[in-house]
Design a protein around this motif. Structure first.
Motif, PDB file in Angstrom:
ATOM      1  N   ALA A  21      -1.955  -0.143  13.367  1.00 53.77           N
ATOM      2  CA  ALA A  21      -3.110   0.437  13.284  1.00 53.77           C
ATOM      3  C   ALA A  21      -2.937   1.912  12.572  1.00 53.77           C
ATOM      4  N   ALA A  22      -1.849   2.500  12.958  1.00 57.06           N
ATOM      5  CA  ALA A  22      -1.796   3.849  12.049  1.00 57.06           C
ATOM      6  C   ALA A  22      -1.531   3.725  10.658  1.00 57.06           C
ATOM      7  N   SER A  23      -1.375   2.801  10.088  1.00 61.26           N
ATOM      8  CA  SER A  23      -1.213   2.557   8.657  1.00 61.26           C
ATOM      9  C   SER A  23      -2.610   2.388   8.063  1.00 61.26           C
ATOM     10  N   GLY A  24      -3.740   2.060   8.830  1.00 57.78           N
ATOM     11  CA  GLY A  24      -5.134   1.813   8.479  1.00 57.78           C
ATOM     12  C   GLY A  24      -5.395   0.468   8.189  1.00 57.78           C
ATOM     13  N   THR A  25      -4.255  -0.469   8.221  1.00 60.95           N
ATOM     14  CA  THR A  25      -4.530  -1.905   7.948  1.00 60.95           C
ATOM     15  C   THR A  25      -5.166  -2.373   9.404  1.00 60.95           C
ATOM     16  N   THR A  26      -6.242  -3.331   9.428  1.00 61.49           N
ATOM     17  CA  THR A  26      -7.137  -3.720  10.674  1.00 61.49           C
ATOM     18  C   THR A  26      -6.482  -5.116  10.970  1.00 61.49           C
ATOM     19  N   PRO A  85       4.033  -5.228   4.784  1.00 60.89           N
ATOM     20  CA  PRO A  85       4.238  -4.301   3.838  1.00 60.89           C
ATOM     21  C   PRO A  85       3.307  -3.945   2.618  1.00 60.89           C
ATOM     22  N   LYS A  86       2.779  -5.362   1.949  1.00 56.42           N
ATOM     23  CA  LYS A  86       1.906  -5.548   0.692  1.00 56.42           C
ATOM     24  C   LYS A  86       0.646  -4.837   1.604  1.00 56.42           C
ATOM     25  N   LEU A  87       0.185  -5.411   2.680  1.00 54.43           N
ATOM     26  CA  LEU A  87      -1.067  -5.051   3.161  1.00 54.43           C
ATOM     27  C   LEU A  87      -1.276  -3.656   3.351  1.00 54.43           C
ATOM     28  N   GLN A  88       0.006  -2.952   3.836  1.00 55.92           N
ATOM     29  CA  GLN A  88      -0.173  -1.577   4.207  1.00 55.92           C
ATOM     30  C   GLN A  88      -0.046  -0.704   3.032  1.00 55.92           C
ATOM     31  N   ARG A  89       0.326  -1.184   1.835  1.00 54.02           N
ATOM     32  CA  ARG A  89       0.126  -0.416   0.714  1.00 54.02           C
ATOM     33  C   ARG A  89      -1.398  -0.316  -0.029  1.00 54.02           C
ATOM     34  N   SER A  90      -2.119  -1.386   0.530  1.00 50.14           N
ATOM     35  CA  SER A  90      -3.608  -1.296   0.362  1.00 50.14           C
ATOM     36  C   SER A  90      -4.177  -0.201   0.908  1.00 50.14           C
ATOM     37  N   ASP A  91      -5.239   0.350   0.320  1.00 50.89           N
ATOM     38  CA  ASP A  91      -6.142   1.568   0.941  1.00 50.89           C
ATOM     39  C   ASP A  91      -7.276   0.738   2.008  1.00 50.89           C
ATOM     40  N   ALA A  92      -7.013  -0.531   1.928  1.00 49.42           N
ATOM     41  CA  ALA A  92      -8.242  -1.315   2.935  1.00 49.42           C
ATOM     42  C   ALA A  92      -7.422  -2.726   3.197  1.00 49.42           C
TER      43      ALA A  92
END
Length: 244
Positions: free
Chosen positions: A170-175, A123-130
């Motif tokens: 992937a849909a969250s933009g987190t790679t 969840p922390k990583l998904q809050r990031s824009d990258a």
């Protein structure tokens, strides 16, 4: 934490590869959480070197074979934009002679506890824009190696985990990606004698081992905006050793 700052956590930052990853990310302006287990001196020396880049450096000690330590580590990280799992150890010998505890330790360090950390940190990583998740696996996780059977197994498990997780988030933009080095000139590979090293170098088309800094540069690319559309990939860094 300011929205314009980026924080990366590197497990195994006291090792040769972890150190170079820290330097490469600091050059890109990342503030750093540096995980280590026993080698506090190496972390202190790395902190001194990272002063040049003007980034925050937060050392965190945790034993990846201790579940209580993992819980403390989970609670010690606030903002997180990049997670790099570079912690690891190996075992060289016949699989039938390998102690059960060594197998358990390999599983915990390479697979179980990083998965446990990410359950709380995604969840922390998904809050990031990258948001970026990067595992340092091994060529043995792809092709296997005699005398390193359990090590090959856990490195293969890392690759499978990252491929599956990449699809799920992937849909969250987190790679989620993997770096798969061949032979790297690290202390862990100094167990080979000169004859064994010569035989290995003969098999590698570039006739040299990778430098730890080269692994660091690949990680820095995956952590950057240039890799924003790359996920679920295993980037092999082996000097042409295993081409297919």
């Amino acid at each position: 934490m300011r929205e314009d700052t980026k924080y990366a956590l590197i497990t195994g930052a006291s090792g040769d590869i972890g150190r170079e990853i820290a330097i490469a990310l600091a050059k890109q302006g990342f503030h750093l959480y540096l995980h280590y287990n026993r080698n506090e001196k190496a972390i202190a020396l790395l902190q001194e070197e990272l002063v040049l880049f003007g980034v925050d450096v937060i050392p965190i000690q945790a034993d990846f074979t201790n579940s209580d330590a993992i819980s403390r580590l989970q609670d010690s990280v606030f903002q997180l934009d990049v997670f790099v799992h570079a912690a690891g150890n190996s075992y060289y010998g016949l699989f039938q002679d390998m102690p059960d505890q060594e197998i358990a330790n390999l599983w915990d360090i390479h697979v179980h506890f990083p998965m446990q950390l990410l359950q709380k940190w995604i969840p922390k990583l998904q809050r990031s824009d990258a948001g970026r998740i990067i595992f340092i696996s091994s060529i043995w996780g792809e092709v296997g190696a005699a005398m390193e059977v359990a090590y090959s197994a856990v490195k293969g498990a890392q690759i499978a985990f990252c491929k599956a997780l990449a699809q799920e988030i992937a849909a969250s933009g987190t790679t989620v990606n993997v770096v798969s080095p061949g032979m790297v000139d690290t202390k862990m590979n100094h167990l080979f004698d000169e004859e064994e090293k010569t035989a290995l170098l003969t098999d590698i088309p570039m006739h040299r081992f990778a430098k730890p800094s080269e692994v660091g540069e690949v990680v820095a690319f995956l952590a950057s905006d240039r890799a924003s559309y790359m996920t679920g990939q295993t980037m092999r860094l082996d000097g042409g050793w295993f081409m297919r």
